[in-house]
Design an enzyme around this catalytic site. Structure first.
Site, mmCIF file in Angstrom:
data_model
loop_
_atom_site.group_PDB
_atom_site.id
_atom_site.type_symbol
_atom_site.label_atom_id
_atom_site.label_comp_id
_atom_site.label_asym_id
_atom_site.label_seq_id
_atom_site.Cartn_x
_atom_site.Cartn_y
_atom_site.Cartn_z
ATOM 1 N N HIS A 1 45.092 4.725 10.372
ATOM 2 C CA HIS A 1 46.268 5.307 9.738
ATOM 3 C C HIS A 1 46.919 6.256 10.729
ATOM 4 C CE1 HIS A 1 47.768 9.119 7.870
ATOM 5 N NE2 HIS A 1 48.566 8.258 7.269
ATOM 6 N N ASN B 1 50.719 8.797 11.178
ATOM 7 C CA ASN B 1 51.935 9.293 10.563
ATOM 8 C C ASN B 1 52.506 10.398 11.434
ATOM 9 O OD1 ASN B 1 53.044 11.693 8.650
ATOM 10 N ND2 ASN B 1 53.643 9.698 7.837
#
Length: 309
Positions: A108, A110
């Site tokens: 992940h 971001n």
């Protein structure tokens, strides 16, 4: 204080989405990202890119969004009461990749920018982001590589940045109701504003640009690892933890839903298949048991050179 350049941030984020999608498509070799552009009724929009049923990735998404509004949702103003009633803009790139092979970890990442203008006073802005790794079967070599790249991305901005963001990641990606970490960590930061826009922006870019350097070598190293039904079922079981975290604790998910964001894009991070099993525990001494006993613990991956017991 330097000028706040929202257009430069947006241009960087769009380019980052392009470069990540291109490289991961090349790594997969079979599937390609499908793009959908969308508009948000309350203001703004984005472009979502999803890859499914690939040779490497069972499902993955790399989303860009730039949304705005006249009033902050509770998830954003709860800890910052001075922002109540402020107009706001938020933009970022968020991605989750779920490989098919259980020996390849989920990742992940971001990076995001937020700016709000209260009824009184000037704009308040900050950057946030990071990346973390969620293996199903642990490899110390992969963990050390992931953290070496993370440390190198932070190094130009001071010796304290990596330890601070690394510890923040360990604390944030933690399932309190399970008393376990989601993965082996990485970087996490939020509300980052050191007073200089250009330097803060450069830090966010360094983190975003380093994601592929951290993940691609691990993909290449593990993608051909043989596996069977036992490993596949364990992968699906552990994916349940990923779902639990995103729906219970993740600030980005809560912000997106509370601000009237696009549900399909917000929940893109969820894996395609998952299972829960009541009261299951892995056999003592197994690779599955070793994951939680050794790998899913806060650990100094740069200083600990011993292999998992």
């Amino acid at each position: 204080m330097t000028t706040i350049d929202i257009d430069a941030v947006k241009e960087y984020l769009l380019g980052l989405q392009d470069s990540i999608c291109q490289r991961l498509s090349e790594m997969d070799g079979r599937a390609r990202f499908v793009e959908e552009n969308w508009q948000r009724e309350e203001g703004g929009g984005g472009r979502s890119r999803v890859i499914t049923e690939g040779a490497l990735f069972e499902k993955g998404g790399v989303n860009f969004s730039h949304v705005m509004g006249d009033r902050l949702p509770p998830s954003a103003s709860a800890s910052r009461p001075e922002l109540a009633g402020a107009t706001w803009q938020a933009m970022g790139v968020s991605l989750v990749m779920h490989p098919a092979n259980p020996y390849v970890p989920t990742s992940h990442a971001n990076v995001r920018f937020f700016i709000a203008t209260p009824p009184e006073g000037g704009p308040i802005w900050w950057f946030g982001g990071g990346y973390d790794l969620t293996p199903y079967y642990g490899f110390a070599e992969d963990c050390r590589h992931w953290h070496r790249v993370a440390e190198a991305a932070c190094r130009p901005f001071g010796e304290t940045i990596y330890p601070r963001f690394k510890n923040w990641c360990d604390e944030y990606f933690y399932l309190k109701h399970r008393d376990e970490c989601r993965g082996v960590g990485g970087l996490f930061f939020d509300d980052y504003n050191d007073g200089d826009f250009n330097r803060s922006f450069a830090l966010m870019q360094s983190v975003g640009d380093s994601y592929l350097d951290a993940y691609v070598p691990i993909l290449a190293r593990r993608r051909e690892h043989a596996y069977g039904e036992r490993e596949r079922q364990f992968q699906l079981y552990r994916r349940g933890r990923y779902v639990e975290f995103n729906l219970v604790y993740d600030r980005g998910t809560l912000f997106g839903l509370q601000s009237g964001g696009r549900t399909e894009s917000i929940l893109m991070s969820l894996p395609p298949l998952v299972r829960w099993e009541y009261g299951w525990t892995p056999p003592e001494g197994s690779e599955e048991e070793r994951l939680t006993r050794y790998y899913l613990q806060p650990r100094d991956w740069l200083g600990d050179q011993q292999h998992a017991p």
